[in-house]
Design an enzyme around this catalytic site. Structure first.
Site, mmCIF file in Angstrom:
data_model
loop_
_atom_site.group_PDB
_atom_site.id
_atom_site.type_symbol
_atom_site.label_atom_id
_atom_site.label_comp_id
_atom_site.label_asym_id
_atom_site.label_seq_id
_atom_site.Cartn_x
_atom_site.Cartn_y
_atom_site.Cartn_z
ATOM 1 N N SER A 41 35.864 42.523 48.863
ATOM 2 C CA SER A 41 36.906 43.363 49.471
ATOM 3 C C SER A 41 38.054 43.520 48.481
ATOM 4 O O SER A 41 37.856 43.381 47.272
ATOM 5 C CB SER A 41 37.376 42.717 50.782
ATOM 6 O OG SER A 41 38.234 43.588 51.489
ATOM 7 N N ASN A 42 39.260 43.805 48.964
ATOM 8 C CA ASN A 42 40.438 43.898 48.091
ATOM 9 C C ASN A 42 41.656 43.375 48.849
ATOM 10 O O ASN A 42 41.530 42.964 50.007
ATOM 11 C CB ASN A 42 40.628 45.340 47.604
ATOM 12 C CG ASN A 42 40.773 46.311 48.765
ATOM 13 O OD1 ASN A 42 41.693 46.196 49.574
ATOM 14 N ND2 ASN A 42 39.839 47.248 48.885
ATOM 15 N N HIS A 43 42.823 43.419 48.215
ATOM 16 C CA HIS A 43 44.010 42.779 48.787
ATOM 17 C C HIS A 43 44.811 43.660 49.746
ATOM 18 O O HIS A 43 45.929 43.304 50.123
ATOM 19 C CB HIS A 43 44.956 42.328 47.671
ATOM 20 C CG HIS A 43 44.437 41.166 46.894
ATOM 21 N ND1 HIS A 43 44.215 39.934 47.463
ATOM 22 C CD2 HIS A 43 44.076 41.055 45.588
ATOM 23 C CE1 HIS A 43 43.764 39.107 46.543
ATOM 24 N NE2 HIS A 43 43.653 39.768 45.404
#
Ligand code: C5P
Length: 228
Positions: A41-43
């Site tokens: 995923s990402n932040h």
């Protein structure tokens, strides 16, 4: 009171040029499973998309927020549709965009996903090679249609004007908001950030050290101009 809210309160859901405008907003990251336990995923925290959806609702628009997994409370007066992966987000957007007057893609969609999702938890071993495949580009799949205002976002660490312009053109956007991340600053979550707002006509406005709520007001102010 904004024009949109006045229409909403006094005339209801009228058909024709004075009806309440429908805005479709996406927010948050997507998460792409690797096995039943792990994902990539990402932040993204979803803050910008949620601020935008809240601002749209306060101005009287009919808002649908398609959200990846985040830890935020839904803004009041907004229909929230929860999704996990980029492909789910794409499917929900394509279902709803036909009835929408504006699409605001604030989500940080994962560009790649694991080529294979294992049914069981992957066992620990010396080395694990992952094969990632490209996710669909939602803005590209939506394409362009008469009467749809398309707004995109981009996080650029270098050449923001050039990269922003290229993205605006490639994704056929009416407007792009570029988060011009500076060295050492966190572009995610709440707090003051830097932005550039670029429109189809090449006009550029810069915003330094603004909160996401303030930026959401600017963006929706610009969107309202398309509705006359
Ligand atoms: O190319 P990039 O990912 O920087 O483009 C950002 C814009 O495109 C954002 O508005 C994002 O929501 C959208 N996007 C998309 N589908 C993807 C990746 C990004 O619609 N697969």
């Amino acid at each position: 009171m904004t024009k949109a809210r006045a229409m909403h309160e006094h005339e209801g859901q009228k058909k024709g040029p004075e009806r309440v405008r429908k805005i479709l907003v996406t927010a948050g990251p997507t998460i792409e499973p690797l096995d039943p336990i792990r994902y990539i995923s990402n932040h993204s925290t979803g803050t910008m998309g949620y601020e935008i959806a809240g601002e749209c609702a306060r101005r009287g628009f009919d808002v649908c927020l398609i959200s990846g997994p985040v830890h935020l409370s839904p803004p009041s007066g907004v229909e929230v549709v929860k999704v996990t992966t980029a492909r789910e987000m794409r499917d929900r957007v394509l279902e709803r965009v036909g009835e929408s007057d504006c699409l605001i893609m604030a989500a940080a969609v994962c560009d790649f996903r694991p080529g294979k999702v294992e049914r069981q938890k992957i066992k620990k071993r010396g080395e694990l090679r992952l094969r990632l495949v490209k996710n669909p580009d939602i803005l590209l799949e939506v394409g362009q249609r008469e009467g749809l205002v398309k707004v995109g976002f981009a996080l650029e660490t270098e050449n923001p004007v050039e990269n922003g312009k290229n993205k605006l053109r490639a994704k056929d956007l009416d407007m792009i908001i570029i988060n011009t991340k500076s060295e050492g600053a966190d572009p995610f979550g709440p707090g003051e950030k830097r932005y550039m707002l670029m429109d189809r006509g090449g006009n550029i406005r810069e915003f330094k050290d603004v909160m996401k709520r303030q930026m959401a007001r600017v963006i929706i102010g610009e969107v309202e101009k398309y509705f006359g």
